[in-house]
Enzyme design. Structure first.
Site, mmCIF file in Angstrom:
data_model
loop_
_atom_site.group_PDB
_atom_site.id
_atom_site.type_symbol
_atom_site.label_atom_id
_atom_site.label_comp_id
_atom_site.label_asym_id
_atom_site.label_seq_id
_atom_site.Cartn_x
_atom_site.Cartn_y
_atom_site.Cartn_z
ATOM 1 N N ASP A 146 0.803 -1.212 0.000
ATOM 2 C CA ASP A 146 0.000 0.000 0.000
ATOM 3 C C ASP A 146 0.844 1.272 0.000
ATOM 4 O O ASP A 146 0.602 2.175 -0.810
ATOM 5 C CB ASP A 146 -0.927 -0.004 1.215
ATOM 6 N N VAL A 174 -5.177 2.491 -0.240
ATOM 7 C CA VAL A 174 -5.110 1.851 -1.557
ATOM 8 C C VAL A 174 -5.633 0.421 -1.475
ATOM 9 O O VAL A 174 -6.366 -0.048 -2.346
ATOM 10 C CB VAL A 174 -3.679 1.886 -2.115
ATOM 11 N N ASP A 175 -5.267 -0.295 -0.418
ATOM 12 C CA ASP A 175 -5.796 -1.645 -0.226
ATOM 13 C C ASP A 175 -7.312 -1.614 -0.091
ATOM 14 O O ASP A 175 -8.014 -2.461 -0.661
ATOM 15 C CB ASP A 175 -5.192 -2.265 1.033
ATOM 16 N N VAL A 176 -7.828 -0.674 0.669
ATOM 17 C CA VAL A 176 -9.281 -0.583 0.862
ATOM 18 C C VAL A 176 -9.985 -0.261 -0.455
ATOM 19 O O VAL A 176 -10.996 -0.889 -0.803
ATOM 20 C CB VAL A 176 -9.615 0.467 1.938
ATOM 21 N N GLY A 179 -9.980 -3.371 -2.571
ATOM 22 C CA GLY A 179 -10.979 -4.333 -2.119
ATOM 23 C C GLY A 179 -12.388 -3.942 -2.526
ATOM 24 O O GLY A 179 -13.185 -4.791 -2.937
#
Length: 408
Positions: A146, A174-176, A179
């Site tokens: 991230d 960024v990960d969220v 997802g």
């Protein structure tokens, strides 16, 4: 084959084989579990998901990081480098409705878990791959975390004080975003499958999710052809839209149009600021940002953040006290969290999903699983006999919650 899931929930009856780890993939599959899907999380018997070892903090030996994104799932511990473990994973994925993976490119194919290999057995399969970079990017195939993607996407460049250093967002945003994009695309693919009977492959890149999340700031750069600047907690195109010091903390004020600005001036007892031609329209206020902010700051410091927040909201002006995380969760009320019963930690609170579809879920969500907690259960559902399962345990192809160990 029957699947647990949540009876009556939108995705009840669908099985998701989750081959992902860390945050983007697990966050996506937790959303699908919240919608009622039976999510089977595949982990290595020794250590499991990387985030099981990302502590402190922890609760009864379970890392807070892992607990945050694995609610509602079942854990199966399979050694994918072992022939029997790999065969079980293939069987699970071939019978699933959705497979999600975030291996480095080429790894899934080598394991027999690639898109082409699995759809040959199940043409209705929806297969989602999460990668760091798009296929046409110079770094395609490379790994990415991230913070690196925040740097490379421009998010870090636009975050921080104007005269300070670039800063990453305080959560792995960024990960969220990745997802959320993955969950959206998977649901769209499932909808199309209903109409056509055919599955499809979905690809989501972390960089692509980060760039799409730039929204108006990214468009500003494209429109002007120049690099955008950092504005700290202020807004490039709206004034006043920033936090102000009060007598006991800070308040965030977001007067997003001229009408809200005029209401703001009435609440703070400065109608003259609404009549001042320098501040008559938002473009005027942007041009005279420093002067207006100085005037407002002198007023806001005279009362508490809570007093200002209540007065402004009563007038319809978006405003809120700048709160800490625990303070915010406690202030948000009971709907902000959901309590699950963990086999080691007992009842624990997790952050609830933001969405509600109809009434509350028909069944309470289950706790984030222990490593290998459901290995025997899921293999039995796949048709393995007790003798076969015992043999696989003996050869260390699989593990269960009594034979596996989380990394420490």
């Amino acid at each position: 084959m029957s699947t647990p899931g949540s009876p009556g929930a939108p995705l009840a009856g669908l099985r998701v084989a989750d081959l992902s780890r860390v945050l983007a993939g697990p966050y996506c599959t937790m959303l699908l579990a919240d919608l009622g899907a039976d999510v089977v999380k595949v982990e290595h018997p020794l250590g499991g998901d990387d985030t099981r070892a990302w502590h402190p903090p922890e609760l009864a030996g379970q890392s807070a990081y892992f607990l945050s994104v694995n609610r509602g799932k079942r854990s199966v511990a399979l050694d994918l480098k072992h022939e029997q473990g790999r065969a079980a994973a293939v069987e699970l994925c071939a019978r699933a409705d959705v497979v999600l993976e975030n291996f480095r490119p080429g790894v899934a194919d080598r394991l027999g878990l690639g898109w082409e290999q699995l759809r040959a057995r199940n043409p209705r399969l929806v297969y989602c791959s999460i990668t760091a970079y798009p296929e046409d990017h110079p770094a395609a195939g490379g790994a990415g975390l991230d913070a690196v993607l925040q740097a490379e996407s421009g998010l870090m460049h636009i975050t921080g004080e104007p005269n300070g250093a670039p800063a990453k967002v305080g959560v792995a945003v960024v990960d969220v975003l990745t997802g959320l994009n993955a969950a959206t695309a998977i649901l769209a693919a499932l909808h199309r499958r209903t109409a056509t009977g055919q599955g499809t492959r979905v690809t989501v890149s972390m960089l692509g999710a980060a760039l799409s999340g730039l929204v108006n700031v990214g468009q500003n750069a494209l429109v002007t052809g120049t690099e955008v600047a950092r504005y700290g907690n202020a807004h490039a195109s709206i004034v006043p839209y920033q936090p102000f010091p009060t007598s006991d903390g800070q308040i965030m004020v977001a007067a997003g149009n001229d009408n809200l600005y005029r209401r703001l001036c009435q609440v703070i007892g400065r109608p003259d600021l609404a009549d001042d031609p320098r501040f008559a329209t938002n473009p005027d206020r942007v041009r005279h940002r420093e002067t207006l902010v100085a005037e407002l700051s002198r007023v806001f410091v005279t009362r508490t953040a809570q007093e200002w927040a209540e007065a402004l909201r009563a007038a319809g002006v978006p405003a809120g006290k700048v709160q800490g995380v625990l303070e915010a969760l406690r202030a948000a009320g009971p709907s902000a969290t959901v309590t699950v019963e963990h086999p080691l930690a007992g009842p624990i609170d997790t952050i609830a999903p933001a969405f509600r579809i109809g009434t509350a879920p028909a069944t309470a969500p289950t706790a984030p699983p222990l490593l290998g907690q459901h290995t025997r259960e899921v293999l039995t559902e796949l048709g393995y006999s007790a003798e076969q399962i015992a043999d696989m345990e003996q050869s260390h192809a699989i593990g269960n919650s009594t034979t596996t160990r989380s990394a420490s």
